[in-house]
Design an enzyme around this catalytic site. Structure first.
Site, PDB file in Angstrom:
ATOM      1  N   ARG A  40       0.821  -1.204   0.000  1.00 13.70           N
ATOM      2  CA  ARG A  40       0.000   0.000   0.000  1.00 13.70           C
ATOM      3  C   ARG A  40       0.862   1.264   0.000  1.00 13.70           C
ATOM      4  NH1 ARG A  40      -5.766   0.645   3.242  1.00 13.70           N
ATOM      5  NH2 ARG A  40      -6.858   0.414   1.296  1.00 13.70           N
ATOM      6  N   THR A 133     -13.281   5.227  13.655  1.00 15.79           N
ATOM      7  CA  THR A 133     -14.545   5.239  14.381  1.00 15.79           C
ATOM      8  C   THR A 133     -14.471   4.204  15.488  1.00 15.79           C
ATOM      9  OG1 THR A 133     -15.620   5.667  12.317  1.00 15.79           O
ATOM     10  CG2 THR A 133     -17.016   5.046  14.141  1.00 15.79           C
ATOM     11  N   PHE A 163     -15.868  12.631   8.979  1.00 16.13           N
ATOM     12  CA  PHE A 163     -17.208  12.563   8.397  1.00 16.13           C
ATOM     13  C   PHE A 163     -17.192  12.532   6.876  1.00 16.13           C
ATOM     14  CE2 PHE A 163     -17.967  14.519  12.599  1.00 16.13           C
ATOM     15  CZ  PHE A 163     -18.858  13.596  13.108  1.00 16.13           C
ATOM     16  N   LEU A 222     -20.921   7.657  15.710  1.00 20.65           N
ATOM     17  CA  LEU A 222     -21.797   6.501  15.535  1.00 20.65           C
ATOM     18  C   LEU A 222     -23.225   6.964  15.241  1.00 20.65           C
ATOM     19  CD1 LEU A 222     -20.788   4.025  18.411  1.00 20.65           C
ATOM     20  CD2 LEU A 222     -19.987   4.099  16.075  1.00 20.65           C
ATOM     21  N   ALA A 224     -24.279   9.870  14.007  1.00 22.31           N
ATOM     22  CA  ALA A 224     -24.426  10.517  12.685  1.00 22.31           C
ATOM     23  C   ALA A 224     -24.638   9.440  11.627  1.00 22.31           C
ATOM     24  CB  ALA A 224     -23.191  11.351  12.360  1.00 22.31           C
ATOM     25  N   ASN A 225     -23.811   8.409  11.657  1.00 21.86           N
ATOM     26  CA  ASN A 225     -23.958   7.351  10.654  1.00 21.86           C
ATOM     27  C   ASN A 225     -25.265   6.585  10.831  1.00 21.86           C
ATOM     28  OD1 ASN A 225     -21.758   7.864   9.080  1.00 21.86           O
ATOM     29  ND2 ASN A 225     -20.397   6.439  10.119  1.00 21.86           N
ATOM     30  N   PHE A 227     -28.091   7.768  11.967  1.00 24.58           N
ATOM     31  CA  PHE A 227     -29.191   8.603  11.460  1.00 24.58           C
ATOM     32  C   PHE A 227     -29.222   8.603   9.932  1.00 24.58           C
ATOM     33  CE2 PHE A 227     -31.530  11.421  14.501  1.00 24.58           C
ATOM     34  CZ  PHE A 227     -31.181  10.741  15.657  1.00 24.58           C
ATOM     35  N   CYS A 277     -18.808   1.807   6.858  1.00 20.71           N
ATOM     36  CA  CYS A 277     -19.205   2.465   8.111  1.00 20.71           C
ATOM     37  C   CYS A 277     -20.602   2.153   8.619  1.00 20.71           C
ATOM     38  CB  CYS A 277     -19.077   3.969   7.946  1.00 20.71           C
ATOM     39  SG  CYS A 277     -17.366   4.493   7.963  1.00 20.71           S
ATOM     40  N   LYS A 340     -20.801   2.442  -3.988  1.00 20.48           N
ATOM     41  CA  LYS A 340     -21.399   3.661  -4.524  1.00 20.48           C
ATOM     42  C   LYS A 340     -20.495   4.121  -5.656  1.00 20.48           C
ATOM     43  CE  LYS A 340     -20.473   7.503  -2.065  1.00 20.48           C
ATOM     44  NZ  LYS A 340     -20.249   8.435  -0.929  1.00 20.48           N
TER      45      LYS A 340
HETATM   46  C1  UDX Z   1     -11.447   4.113   8.297  1.00 23.39           C
HETATM   47  C2  UDX Z   1     -11.529   4.249   9.804  1.00 23.39           C
HETATM   48  O1  UDX Z   1     -10.299   4.254  10.344  1.00 23.39           O
HETATM   49  C3  UDX Z   1     -12.484   3.248  10.342  1.00 23.39           C
HETATM   50  O2  UDX Z   1     -12.570   3.295  11.715  1.00 23.39           O
HETATM   51  C4  UDX Z   1     -13.768   3.662   9.770  1.00 23.39           C
HETATM   52  O3  UDX Z   1     -14.818   3.052  10.386  1.00 23.39           O
HETATM   53  C5  UDX Z   1     -13.712   3.388   8.296  1.00 23.39           C
HETATM   54  O4  UDX Z   1     -12.740   4.168   7.751  1.00 23.39           O
HETATM   55  P1  UDX Z   1     -10.277   3.064   6.378  1.00 23.39           P
HETATM   56  O5  UDX Z   1      -9.285   4.157   6.234  1.00 23.39           O
HETATM   57  O6  UDX Z   1     -11.435   3.058   5.462  1.00 23.39           O
HETATM   58  O7  UDX Z   1     -10.777   3.039   7.862  1.00 23.39           O
HETATM   59  O8  UDX Z   1      -9.607   1.632   6.434  1.00 23.39           O
HETATM   60  P2  UDX Z   1      -8.555   1.027   5.468  1.00 23.39           P
HETATM   61  O9  UDX Z   1      -8.682   1.621   4.117  1.00 23.39           O
HETATM   62  O10 UDX Z   1      -8.673  -0.435   5.680  1.00 23.39           O
HETATM   63  O11 UDX Z   1      -7.183   1.551   6.065  1.00 23.39           O
HETATM   64  C6  UDX Z   1      -6.617   1.173   7.260  1.00 23.39           C
HETATM   65  C7  UDX Z   1      -5.100   1.033   7.080  1.00 23.39           C
HETATM   66  O12 UDX Z   1      -4.507   0.796   8.353  1.00 23.39           O
HETATM   67  C8  UDX Z   1      -4.680  -0.120   6.178  1.00 23.39           C
HETATM   68  O13 UDX Z   1      -3.900   0.352   5.121  1.00 23.39           O
HETATM   69  C9  UDX Z   1      -3.879  -1.042   7.111  1.00 23.39           C
HETATM   70  O14 UDX Z   1      -2.802  -1.688   6.471  1.00 23.39           O
HETATM   71  C10 UDX Z   1      -3.418  -0.086   8.168  1.00 23.39           C
HETATM   72  N1  UDX Z   1      -3.073  -0.715   9.449  1.00 23.39           N
HETATM   73  C11 UDX Z   1      -3.930  -1.567  10.035  1.00 23.39           C
HETATM   74  C12 UDX Z   1      -1.868  -0.404  10.058  1.00 23.39           C
HETATM   75  O15 UDX Z   1      -1.064   0.347   9.527  1.00 23.39           O
HETATM   76  N2  UDX Z   1      -1.576  -0.969  11.274  1.00 23.39           N
HETATM   77  C13 UDX Z   1      -2.403  -1.861  11.872  1.00 23.39           C
HETATM   78  O16 UDX Z   1      -2.084  -2.366  12.959  1.00 23.39           O
HETATM   79  C14 UDX Z   1      -3.625  -2.165  11.223  1.00 23.39           C
HETATM   80  C1  UDX Z   2     -20.616   7.486   5.279  1.00 21.07           C
HETATM   81  C2  UDX Z   2     -21.012   8.858   5.830  1.00 21.07           C
HETATM   82  O1  UDX Z   2     -21.784   9.570   4.860  1.00 21.07           O
HETATM   83  C3  UDX Z   2     -19.783   9.641   6.209  1.00 21.07           C
HETATM   84  O2  UDX Z   2     -20.148  10.875   6.800  1.00 21.07           O
HETATM   85  C4  UDX Z   2     -18.967   8.823   7.185  1.00 21.07           C
HETATM   86  O3  UDX Z   2     -17.778   9.490   7.512  1.00 21.07           O
HETATM   87  C5  UDX Z   2     -18.638   7.458   6.618  1.00 21.07           C
HETATM   88  O4  UDX Z   2     -19.841   6.799   6.233  1.00 21.07           O
HETATM   89  P1  UDX Z   2     -19.714   6.554   2.962  1.00 21.07           P
HETATM   90  O5  UDX Z   2     -20.016   5.219   3.544  1.00 21.07           O
HETATM   91  O6  UDX Z   2     -18.384   6.800   2.356  1.00 21.07           O
HETATM   92  O7  UDX Z   2     -19.894   7.682   4.087  1.00 21.07           O
HETATM   93  O8  UDX Z   2     -20.792   6.893   1.837  1.00 21.07           O
HETATM   94  P2  UDX Z   2     -22.305   7.439   1.808  1.00 21.07           P
HETATM   95  O9  UDX Z   2     -22.376   8.458   0.765  1.00 21.07           O
HETATM   96  O10 UDX Z   2     -22.798   7.816   3.150  1.00 21.07           O
HETATM   97  O11 UDX Z   2     -23.101   6.170   1.268  1.00 21.07           O
HETATM   98  C6  UDX Z   2     -23.267   4.992   2.033  1.00 21.07           C
HETATM   99  C7  UDX Z   2     -24.184   4.034   1.317  1.00 21.07           C
HETATM  100  O12 UDX Z   2     -25.523   4.509   1.301  1.00 21.07           O
HETATM  101  C8  UDX Z   2     -23.817   3.801  -0.151  1.00 21.07           C
HETATM  102  O13 UDX Z   2     -23.965   2.441  -0.464  1.00 21.07           O
HETATM  103  C9  UDX Z   2     -24.814   4.643  -0.897  1.00 21.07           C
HETATM  104  O14 UDX Z   2     -25.044   4.189  -2.201  1.00 21.07           O
HETATM  105  C10 UDX Z   2     -26.042   4.488  -0.019  1.00 21.07           C
HETATM  106  N1  UDX Z   2     -27.011   5.589  -0.154  1.00 21.07           N
HETATM  107  C11 UDX Z   2     -26.660   6.874   0.162  1.00 21.07           C
HETATM  108  C12 UDX Z   2     -28.309   5.309  -0.556  1.00 21.07           C
HETATM  109  O15 UDX Z   2     -28.650   4.164  -0.824  1.00 21.07           O
HETATM  110  N2  UDX Z   2     -29.208   6.339  -0.640  1.00 21.07           N
HETATM  111  C13 UDX Z   2     -28.893   7.624  -0.331  1.00 21.07           C
HETATM  112  O16 UDX Z   2     -29.779   8.499  -0.420  1.00 21.07           O
HETATM  113  C14 UDX Z   2     -27.568   7.899   0.083  1.00 21.07           C
END
Ligand code: UDX
Ligand code: UDX
Length: 464
Positions: A40, A133, A163, A222, A224-225, A227, A277, A340
């Site tokens: 990565r 989160t 967010f 938690l 916000a998501n 809702f 999330c 999405k």
């Molecule tokens: C984020 C938030 O951190 C998570 O809590 C939220 O709910 C979703 O979004 P995200 O950035 O999407 O996570 O996760 P991911 O893309 O899987 O990235 C996490 C990274 O942390 C990975 O690249 C993984 O290799 C790294 N990691 C994990 C470390 O460097 N050390 C560890 O011990 C575990």
């Molecule tokens: C979400 C929250 O929006 C963001 O604030 C938080 O930090 C992380 O979680 P994300 O999961 O990246 O973000 O995307 P989001 O745009 O919220 O969509 C989530 C899912 O809901 C997707 O599968 C999307 O297609 C779906 N969706 C969204 C619907 O089905 N209908 C809608 O009106 C909006």
């Protein structure tokens, strides 16, 4: 404390874009993003910006402006922890797949590992910021680990939930509705809060930066998501009613959304919400409520998940019943696999579950997604363990464009609302399909009348 060096543990969908913007807006700060995953980090460092590990519109531009100047990606975790005054923890917190709370609670293994690492390495006082989160009161656990295993240096913990939504992350980071920072009410807590507020003040108006106590901040993420997801499950539940009664869910959504008390956002009906999330955070909320004895509260929020699972199943079932109750040996084209549009993320995408149900019926599926690799698609399905890898390989194919995916198909299922699907040559697609040719529009992106004019049988969500 003056912050000059920042380290972010976790170069993922959250850590990468967030740190890129912080670096861009604070040229005097040095930002190091570290990760245990060498591949990565190599991708983040790739000179070819199309090889970045995550697809996010506008990210490449910010990376090209900052990388090598004050933004760096590295696997040297210890070094960068040690030399930073502020450390963000942005590792993933998936739902537990084992033990107590299996399938519900957040797995905090990686957060704990990160905290232990910081404690071991830190030789000077640090501000530790929770970006991941986390369940309420995790900050207390982190603080405990840091204080008990550290070498006497002082740690101040902040909660600064993210967010951003994938696909619009860069804009969400540039002009956030709000930035939330939770911290201790002690004088050192207040100083730490101020240090982080100052970083955001480089580009976020003061009134949009909200400071709270630690627990309010953790819980707000938690909630916000929950809702947001609740609105989708609410409109999705009405979509089923519409299909049975002849009402049109989009007309209903428009009519209710014009009530300013309800508002028009997040009322787009779909095959079900996905992403890393919503499900995880609601399950977390449910788990917390249940574990402190609030059964009614837990059941209330759990219903949002129940409707979402139901919506995915219902969509697959509709395909099956419309195709005369048998899809065995029939080809079904999937347009879209990401959860999405404008992301290559597939975590919890409805497409995975819809595919799973149709593969159980021995359908042949051919998938096209503009940004998701075939490796990822097979991995998503293999993780479900419903079939062997070989069975998945035999039944499922991945194509490089929509025309190949749809050739000789009996039906098309639209799973992701990618813009390019709207401008496909639908006449050409129709001519090369088995008849009758069905479209199951899981995102309601097509005009029913227009595709029906071509000859398709069109089934949108919440439309009879
Ligand atoms: C984020 C938030 O951190 C998570 O809590 C939220 O709910 C979703 O979004 P995200 O950035 O999407 O996570 O996760 P991911 O893309 O899987 O990235 C996490 C990274 O942390 C990975 O690249 C993984 O290799 C790294 N990691 C994990 C470390 O460097 N050390 C560890 O011990 C575990
Ligand atoms: C979400 C929250 O929006 C963001 O604030 C938080 O930090 C992380 O979680 P994300 O999961 O990246 O973000 O995307 P989001 O745009 O919220 O969509 C989530 C899912 O809901 C997707 O599968 C999307 O297609 C779906 N969706 C969204 C619907 O089905 N209908 C809608 O009106 C909006």
């Amino acid at each position: 404390m003056i912050v000059k060096n920042i380290c972010c543990i976790g170069a993922g969908y959250v850590g990468g874009p967030t740190m890129a913007i912080i670096a861009q807006k604070n040229p005097n700060l040095v930002v190091n993003v570290v990760d245990i995953n060498k591949e990565r980090i190599n991708q983040w460092n790739s000179s070819d910006l199309s090889k970045l590990p995550i697809y996010e519109p506008g990210l490449d531009k910010v990376i090209s402006e900052t990388r090598g100047k004050n933004l760096f990606f590295s696997t040297d975790i210890d070094k960068h922890i040690d030399k930073s005054e502020m450390i963000f923890i942005s590792v993933n917190t998936p739902t537990k797949t084992y033990g107590d709370g299996k399938g519900m609670a957040a797995d905090l293994k990686y957060v704990e590992l990160s905290a232990r690492k910081i404690a071991k390495v830190a030789k000077t006082d640090k501000i530790v910021v929770e970006k991941s989160t986390l369940p309420v009161k995790t900050a207390a656990a982190i603080k405990n680990i840091l204080d008990e295993t550290g070498s006497g240096v002082r740690f101040e913990i902040l909660s600064n939930p993210e967010f951003l939504a994938e696909g619009t992350a860069m804009r969400d980071l540039e002009v956030p509705d709000r930035v939330l920072i939770g911290g201790n009410e002690s004088s050192s807590g207040k100083k730490a809060i101020k240090a982080l507020v100052d970083i955001y003040l480089s580009w976020v108006p003061k009134d949009n930066i909200l400071t709270t106590n630690l627990w309010s901040s953790e819980l707000s993420k938690l909630v916000a998501n929950a809702f947001l997801a609740q609105r989708i499950s609410s409109i999705n539940s009405i979509s089923e009613l519409c299909e049975k009664t002849g009402a049109d869910v989009e007309e209903v959504a428009k009519a209710i959304g014009m009530d300013s008390r309800i508002g028009n956002k997040f009322l787009q009906t779909s095959v079900g919400f996905g992403g890393s999330c919503f499900q995880k955070d609601i399950l977390n909320l449910v788990y917390i409520a249940r574990s402190i004895g609030l059964k009614k509260v837990a059941d209330y929020w759990n219903q949002v998940i129940i409707i979402n699972n139901h919506q995915r199943k219902r969509f697959a079932k509709r395909i099956l019943t419309s195709l005369y109750n048998t899809v065995s040996g029939k080809k079904i084209a999937f347009l879209g696999w990401a959860f999405k549009k404008n992301t290559n993320d597939t975590r919890e995408s409805a497409s995975i579950y819809v595919a799973d149900l149709l593969l159980d019926e021995m359908a042949n599926i051919d998938i096209y997604d503009p940004k998701v690799s075939s490796d990822k698609i097979y991995r998503d399905l293999n993780l479900l363990a419903s079939r062997t890898e070989n069975e998945n390989k035999t039944l499922l194919k991945v194509s490089q464009n929509a025309y190949d995916a749809c050739e000789n198909a009996h039906a098309i299922a639209i799973l992701t609302e990618w813009d390019e699907f709207k401008t496909i040559d639908w006449n050409r697609i129709y001519n090369n399909m088995n008849k009758p040719a069905f479209i199951f529009d899981g995102r309601n992106i097509l005009e029913k009348k227009q595709v029906e004019k071509i000859g398709f049988i069109y089934k949108g969500i919440g439309k009879s």
